[in-house]
Design an enzyme around this catalytic site. Sequence first.
Site, PDB file in Angstrom:
ATOM      1  N   ASP A  73       0.856  -1.189   0.000  1.00 34.28           N
ATOM      2  CA  ASP A  73       0.000   0.000   0.000  1.00 34.28           C
ATOM      3  C   ASP A  73       0.891   1.237   0.000  1.00 34.28           C
ATOM      4  O   ASP A  73       1.867   1.306   0.752  1.00 34.28           O
ATOM      5  CB  ASP A  73      -0.906  -0.004   1.242  1.00 34.28           C
ATOM      6  CG  ASP A  73      -1.945   1.094   1.187  1.00 34.28           C
ATOM      7  OD1 ASP A  73      -3.009   0.852   0.579  1.00 34.28           O
ATOM      8  OD2 ASP A  73      -1.688   2.177   1.738  1.00 34.28           O
ATOM      9  N   GLU A  84      -5.110   2.299  -3.765  1.00 38.29           N
ATOM     10  CA  GLU A  84      -3.651   2.344  -3.881  1.00 38.29           C
ATOM     11  C   GLU A  84      -3.021   1.073  -3.323  1.00 38.29           C
ATOM     12  O   GLU A  84      -1.859   1.059  -2.935  1.00 38.29           O
ATOM     13  CB  GLU A  84      -3.098   3.583  -3.155  1.00 38.29           C
ATOM     14  CG  GLU A  84      -3.292   3.580  -1.662  1.00 38.29           C
ATOM     15  CD  GLU A  84      -4.620   4.183  -1.202  1.00 38.29           C
ATOM     16  OE1 GLU A  84      -4.729   4.510  -0.013  1.00 38.29           O
ATOM     17  OE2 GLU A  84      -5.536   4.331  -2.035  1.00 38.29           O
TER      18      GLU A  84
END
Length: 453
Positions: free
Chosen positions: A327, A370
């Site tokens: 992430d 993301e």
Amino acid sequence: MFSNHRSVKGRYTSFCLGCIVVIGILHALFSKIAEWVPSFSSHLFPTLTIFLLVFNLFIAFFMAMKYWCDRKRLYLVAIAFAFAGAASLMVGTLSCFPAWLDLYQFNAVNYNDAMIFYMFRHLLMAVLIIVSAILYTTRNCPLSRLAHILIVGGEFLFTVFAVGLAWMYSSHSSFLSIDLVDNETREFMVLWSHFINIALIALWVVTLGTLMFITRIRNLFWVGGNFLCVCYIVTLTMLLAGGNVEDVSWYRARLFETVATLLLIFVLLYDVFRLYRDSHVKYQQSYQNSIRDPLTRLYNRSYFYETLKQALDIAEPSRPVSVIVSDLDRFKRINDTYGHLQGDKVLQFVANLLMDSVRPQDIAARIGGEEFVLMLANTSSEAAHQVAERIRVNLSRFDNTSSGGQLPEPVTISMGVYTATSPAIAAETCVENADKAMYEAKETGRNRVVVFK
């Protein structure tokens, strides 16, 4: 408009040059055969007729099947009837050669009837090909079911009428008769050589002109159709130069027509192959779009889980499967500061980095905004940690300049690693454990790799 006109003119030029080359090659080939073979066997003509009959039936069924697949192509039905009717008339031609396998019974050949079937075959095909060209102009106009029935029915009745009329003229009716060949001397009659042959050539010239004007030779299918018209003009011209049905022009015309029809079949088969290839490419593109993320072109969540489940089915200590969940750190601040368009560029840059960092047999996917995930086949926990660490270090080295403007500022990533060594572990559990390790990396300072324990 000018560019389109130039393109059509170029197609016409290429088609004419191609026809000249092919006809020249066939003519040279036949000339060589004529030199090697001093005289042709009487078996040759009915043998070539049988081959031609089979070729015509093949094309007729081919056109019918293409129409069955796409009912908007009504013009194909006319072509199907043209070749089916031609095949029927060739059956009549073969009936003019009784016991044609018996070498000693060729004196019973009725060349006049054979020429009558030949004449009606050209008349039938030319008219139906003109009808096909006219129907081609309506391909984008929706026709009612009644219109389809009437058109197909009319073409069928015309075909039956032409075949029946030819059968009646060919010694099967005492009321109708026509003399095209003298069966005693084998000489062409004046009616054929001075009128009908020339009229058929003119008819095929009109057919070719109509076909070229309407279709503009816009694809390979119509290249074959126009080429067929040219071939029939050439065969009739060959007969025009001959004086009887047993000289070289008679066999040259039939051999040329047979080879030309075979070439047409090859053109049609290549057209099918090309359509299949294009369809296969479109299918592959559609499939790839269904399994990939549209922004980053990484695999999507569903494909990743499907592949991970397959890999876990054969997982064992000697064949471990490692999962890396990652992430981007503080990605929301990039969107808020530089905008979502710049944020998309960051995601694309990271996605390319991930794809370049794994092997072809590994899977890189985007499973969240993301959030990314990697599946490394036959990779131990230590090796997976090394891969993740290499990705983390490489990403932290990029800035706005070295990334080509895709990263407005240095970006870091937090990563969690989990390795499965048994098929008893579910795919969801693998991702969940790797996700826990990733969150531990976030909580302990970000920009690091943590292995699940």
